[in-house]
Design an enzyme around this catalytic site. Structure first.
Site, mmCIF file in Angstrom:
data_model
loop_
_atom_site.group_PDB
_atom_site.id
_atom_site.type_symbol
_atom_site.label_atom_id
_atom_site.label_comp_id
_atom_site.label_asym_id
_atom_site.label_seq_id
_atom_site.Cartn_x
_atom_site.Cartn_y
_atom_site.Cartn_z
ATOM 1 N N LEU A 33 0.779 70.695 86.548
ATOM 2 C CA LEU A 33 1.475 69.238 86.771
ATOM 3 C C LEU A 33 0.553 68.007 86.646
ATOM 4 N N ASN A 35 0.114 66.208 84.233
ATOM 5 C CA ASN A 35 0.592 65.239 83.472
ATOM 6 C C ASN A 35 2.045 65.373 83.391
ATOM 7 N N SER A 36 2.816 65.968 84.242
ATOM 8 C CA SER A 36 4.232 66.361 84.057
ATOM 9 C C SER A 36 4.674 66.416 85.376
ATOM 10 N N GLY A 82 -3.758 70.810 78.337
ATOM 11 C CA GLY A 82 -4.923 70.049 78.004
ATOM 12 C C GLY A 82 -4.777 68.544 78.039
ATOM 13 N N LEU A 83 -5.952 67.869 78.097
ATOM 14 C CA LEU A 83 -5.860 66.395 78.200
ATOM 15 C C LEU A 83 -5.751 65.821 76.907
ATOM 16 N N SER A 124 -4.741 69.450 66.464
ATOM 17 C CA SER A 124 -4.314 68.143 66.122
ATOM 18 C C SER A 124 -4.912 67.495 64.738
ATOM 19 N N TYR A 148 -11.971 63.717 72.871
ATOM 20 C CA TYR A 148 -10.964 64.665 72.545
ATOM 21 C C TYR A 148 -10.986 65.305 71.342
ATOM 22 N N LYS A 152 -11.027 69.781 70.491
ATOM 23 C CA LYS A 152 -10.033 70.378 69.548
ATOM 24 C C LYS A 152 -10.941 71.062 68.614
ATOM 25 N N ASN A 178 2.062 63.452 64.040
ATOM 26 C CA ASN A 178 2.489 62.452 65.234
ATOM 27 C C ASN A 178 3.925 62.791 66.010
ATOM 28 N N ARG A 230 1.059 56.788 59.568
ATOM 29 C CA ARG A 230 0.871 58.112 60.387
ATOM 30 C C ARG A 230 2.272 58.816 59.631
ATOM 31 N N ASP A 294 -9.652 53.778 65.170
ATOM 32 C CA ASP A 294 -8.374 54.315 64.298
ATOM 33 C C ASP A 294 -8.771 54.393 62.983
HETATM 34 P P1 NAD Z 1 1.256 66.758 77.612
HETATM 35 O O1 NAD Z 1 0.518 65.837 78.462
HETATM 36 O O2 NAD Z 1 2.851 66.006 77.832
HETATM 37 O O3 NAD Z 1 1.484 68.153 78.048
HETATM 38 C C1 NAD Z 1 0.177 68.891 78.514
HETATM 39 C C2 NAD Z 1 0.747 69.515 79.706
HETATM 40 O O4 NAD Z 1 -0.695 70.333 80.241
HETATM 41 C C3 NAD Z 1 0.999 69.042 80.950
HETATM 42 O O5 NAD Z 1 2.077 69.116 81.356
HETATM 43 C C4 NAD Z 1 -0.267 69.065 81.825
HETATM 44 O O6 NAD Z 1 0.183 68.705 83.300
HETATM 45 C C5 NAD Z 1 -0.606 70.210 81.557
HETATM 46 N N1 NAD Z 1 -2.225 70.369 81.769
HETATM 47 C C6 NAD Z 1 -3.090 69.679 81.461
HETATM 48 N N2 NAD Z 1 -4.433 70.433 81.888
HETATM 49 C C7 NAD Z 1 -4.156 71.571 82.433
HETATM 50 C C8 NAD Z 1 -4.871 72.336 83.067
HETATM 51 N N3 NAD Z 1 -6.098 72.529 83.033
HETATM 52 N N4 NAD Z 1 -4.208 73.637 83.535
HETATM 53 C C9 NAD Z 1 -2.859 73.859 83.440
HETATM 54 N N5 NAD Z 1 -1.953 72.686 83.007
HETATM 55 C C10 NAD Z 1 -2.552 71.546 82.414
HETATM 56 O O7 NAD Z 1 0.879 66.790 76.238
HETATM 57 P P2 NAD Z 1 1.662 66.969 74.928
HETATM 58 O O8 NAD Z 1 1.916 65.842 73.905
HETATM 59 O O9 NAD Z 1 2.817 67.778 75.204
HETATM 60 O O10 NAD Z 1 0.525 67.858 74.112
HETATM 61 C C11 NAD Z 1 0.266 69.269 74.266
HETATM 62 C C12 NAD Z 1 -0.817 69.831 73.354
HETATM 63 O O11 NAD Z 1 -0.703 69.335 71.901
HETATM 64 C C13 NAD Z 1 -1.931 69.162 73.928
HETATM 65 O O12 NAD Z 1 -2.921 70.142 73.766
HETATM 66 C C14 NAD Z 1 -2.440 68.007 72.880
HETATM 67 O O13 NAD Z 1 -3.707 67.884 72.742
HETATM 68 C C15 NAD Z 1 -1.990 68.582 71.573
HETATM 69 N N6 NAD Z 1 -1.323 67.640 70.854
HETATM 70 C C16 NAD Z 1 -0.536 66.421 71.241
HETATM 71 C C17 NAD Z 1 -0.273 65.446 70.286
HETATM 72 C C18 NAD Z 1 0.532 64.185 70.583
HETATM 73 O O14 NAD Z 1 0.554 63.200 70.044
HETATM 74 N N7 NAD Z 1 1.389 64.338 71.619
HETATM 75 C C19 NAD Z 1 -0.938 65.444 68.974
HETATM 76 C C20 NAD Z 1 -1.646 66.587 68.549
HETATM 77 C C21 NAD Z 1 -1.778 67.658 69.604
HETATM 78 N N1 UFG Z 2 -0.648 51.533 67.776
HETATM 79 C C1 UFG Z 2 -0.149 50.250 67.719
HETATM 80 N N2 UFG Z 2 0.059 49.809 68.940
HETATM 81 C C2 UFG Z 2 0.008 50.561 70.029
HETATM 82 C C3 UFG Z 2 -0.334 52.129 69.852
HETATM 83 C C4 UFG Z 2 -0.566 52.534 68.606
HETATM 84 O O1 UFG Z 2 -0.253 49.502 66.859
HETATM 85 O O2 UFG Z 2 0.236 50.134 70.993
HETATM 86 C C5 UFG Z 2 -0.849 52.110 65.951
HETATM 87 C C6 UFG Z 2 -2.286 52.624 66.024
HETATM 88 O O3 UFG Z 2 -3.035 51.726 65.750
HETATM 89 C C7 UFG Z 2 -1.774 53.599 64.796
HETATM 90 C C8 UFG Z 2 -0.499 53.962 64.758
HETATM 91 O O4 UFG Z 2 0.051 53.103 66.009
HETATM 92 O O5 UFG Z 2 -1.991 52.910 63.714
HETATM 93 C C9 UFG Z 2 -0.150 55.230 65.820
HETATM 94 O O6 UFG Z 2 -0.998 55.363 66.953
HETATM 95 P P1 UFG Z 2 -0.938 56.305 68.050
HETATM 96 O O7 UFG Z 2 -1.861 56.115 69.171
HETATM 97 O O8 UFG Z 2 0.586 56.619 68.318
HETATM 98 O O9 UFG Z 2 -1.422 57.877 67.265
HETATM 99 P P2 UFG Z 2 -2.691 58.176 66.542
HETATM 100 O O10 UFG Z 2 -2.490 58.564 65.299
HETATM 101 O O11 UFG Z 2 -3.659 57.136 67.101
HETATM 102 O O12 UFG Z 2 -3.084 59.519 67.232
HETATM 103 C C10 UFG Z 2 -1.784 60.587 67.767
HETATM 104 C C11 UFG Z 2 -2.389 61.220 68.875
HETATM 105 C C12 UFG Z 2 -3.711 61.947 68.999
HETATM 106 C C13 UFG Z 2 -3.488 62.949 67.678
HETATM 107 C C14 UFG Z 2 -3.129 62.295 66.445
HETATM 108 C C15 UFG Z 2 -2.734 63.268 65.276
HETATM 109 O O13 UFG Z 2 -2.825 60.256 69.951
HETATM 110 O O14 UFG Z 2 -3.881 62.894 70.036
HETATM 111 O O15 UFG Z 2 -2.022 61.616 66.756
HETATM 112 O O16 UFG Z 2 -2.487 62.619 64.201
HETATM 113 F F1 UFG Z 2 -4.460 63.614 67.390
#
Ligand code: NAD
Ligand code: UFG
Length: 338
Positions: A33, A35-36, A82-83, A124, A148, A152, A178, A230, A294
């Site tokens: 919990l 980040n949730s 994860g974070l 990712s 980050y 990965k 994304n 994206r 970026d």
């Molecule tokens: P999120 O933060 O909403 O979900 C991650 C969950 O993991 C949270 O509920 C958090 O509380 C939990 N958590 C974190 N560290 C923990 C630990 N040590 N032990 C147990 N629980 C833990 O993130 P999300 O967007 O749902 O992403 C899920 C996964 O997908 C992550 O690994 C993230 O890196 C990956 N991912 C996300 C995106 C994106 O844009 N959302 C893109 C590519 C990859």
């Molecule tokens: N952007 C803005 N304003 C904002 C936020 C983002 O202009 O306030 C732009 C960024 O510059 C980028 C696009 O919107 O051009 C998307 O940005 P995001 O931050 O939404 O996403 P990213 O592509 O940077 O990265 C996301 C996740 C990463 C993941 C990746 C996978 O944050 O964890 O997608 O493609 F690895």
């Protein structure tokens, strides 16, 4: 089939749990919990009719993991925990390596000691670094530009080595592009704590009046309108991708790598415009300097997943923004605390 879902109360994990339940599988969630919120569980129950079993624990707690795996005859693990904030990872690299890398190593060890040999890992598109061209296929070179992304990449490499040493395991690396949008009920969605790092949650919070305007990071990229491009994918399509992976390669020993994206690229201005249409009001935005780290553009070639997993994204930009707005407008402050 009982599936352990780490990070299952988070954004992607919670939507995936709903799709698992709909498909007749039983998700069991471990989340610390960080980040949730626990109230996500009631929402999953309201939407799916089933409240998943939840254990509040950290993935670095091997005993807790083993206990769950053995008590519940877990057959497969989907590892979301994860974070994920790129900027924060630069400030706090150790926390990122500890949660993401160490967390995965502890998980694998617990699986090994419990006899569970199927893993799906949340990777990712960030592992492609700044790609030389688009669309991106799975055999493109990988690199990292921040802790980050490096976490990965390190996990991908550890899992690859581990699978080679243990050829009877099935390990799937899903490289998400994304994820945006929310469950069509509007009951679940993305609820970032603090200032959103990602574009779409920021846009949604401006639409609902929580923030004044969107800063568009850079309008001088070599793209059609100068803003970053994206591959935005509906979170429900992403959730379905996990089910497809469980079904089609989960039972097959090997190391499996797939892009989960749509194959389409949209610019920041495209996304703002689409959200304006969904919410019926203008989204104030201002051009700002590029955000460091970026890249100009990034989108997937998703054909490998289509071929092997029989999966492809089916929800379009209109659904991504309409569902995102339904969630944000019904839950302007995100999930309740309890
Ligand atoms: P999120 O933060 O909403 O979900 C991650 C969950 O993991 C949270 O509920 C958090 O509380 C939990 N958590 C974190 N560290 C923990 C630990 N040590 N032990 C147990 N629980 C833990 O993130 P999300 O967007 O749902 O992403 C899920 C996964 O997908 C992550 O690994 C993230 O890196 C990956 N991912 C996300 C995106 C994106 O844009 N959302 C893109 C590519 C990859
Ligand atoms: N952007 C803005 N304003 C904002 C936020 C983002 O202009 O306030 C732009 C960024 O510059 C980028 C696009 O919107 O051009 C998307 O940005 P995001 O931050 O939404 O996403 P990213 O592509 O940077 O990265 C996301 C996740 C990463 C993941 C990746 C996978 O944050 O964890 O997608 O493609 F690895």
């Amino acid at each position: 089939m009982n599936v352990l879902v780490t990070g299952g109360t988070g954004y992607i994990g919670s939507h995936t749990c709903i799709q698992l339940i709909e498909a007749g599988l039983t998700p069991i969630i471990i989340d610390n919990l960080y980040n949730s919120k626990q109230s996500v569980l009631s929402r999953i129950e309201q939407v799916s009719g089933t409240r998943p079993l939840f254990i509040q624990a950290d993935v670095r707690d091997k005993d807790a993991l083993k206990k769950v795996m053995l008590e519940h005859q877990i057959e497969a693990v989907i590892h979301f925990a994860g974070l994920k904030a790129v900027g924060e990872s630069v400030e706090k690299p150790l926390e990122y390596y500890d949660n993401n890398v160490n967390g995965t190593l502890v998980l694998i060890d617990a699986m090994r000691e419990s006899g569970v040999k199927r893993l799906i890992f949340s990777s990712s598109a960030t592992v492609y670094g700044d790609p030389a061209s688009v669309p991106i296929t799975e055999d493109f070179p990988t690199s990292a530009t921040n802790p980050y992304g490096r976490s990965k990449l390190i996990v991908e490499e550890c899992l690859t080595d581990f699978q080679h040493a243990n050829p009877d395991w099935s390990i799937t690396l899903l490289r998400y592009f994304n994820p945006v949008g929310s469950h069509p009920s509007g009951m679940l969605g993305e609820d970032p704590q603090g200032i959103p790092n990602n574009l779409m949650p920021f846009v949604a919070q401006v639409a609902v009046g929580r923030r004044e305007f969107v800063s568009v990071f850079g309008n001088d990229y070599p793209t059609k309108d100068g803003t970053g491009v994206r591959d935005y994918i509906h979170v429900m399509d992403l959730a379905d991708g996990h089910l497809a992976a469980l079904k089609h390669v989960g039972p097959k020993a090997g190391l499996h790598i797939y892009n989960l994206g749509t194959g389409n690229g949209y610019s920041v201005l495209d996304m703002i415009q689409a959200f304006e249409k969904a919410c019926g009001k203008p989204i104030p935005h201002q051009f700002a300097p590029r955000r460091s780290g970026d890249i100009a553009e990034c989108w997937a070639d998703p054909s490998k997943a289509q071929q092997d997993l029989h999966w492809q994204a089916t929800r379009n930009l209109e659904e991504m923004t309409a569902d995102g707005w339904r969630w944000q407008s019904a839950n302007p402050q995100g999930y309740p605390d309890t």
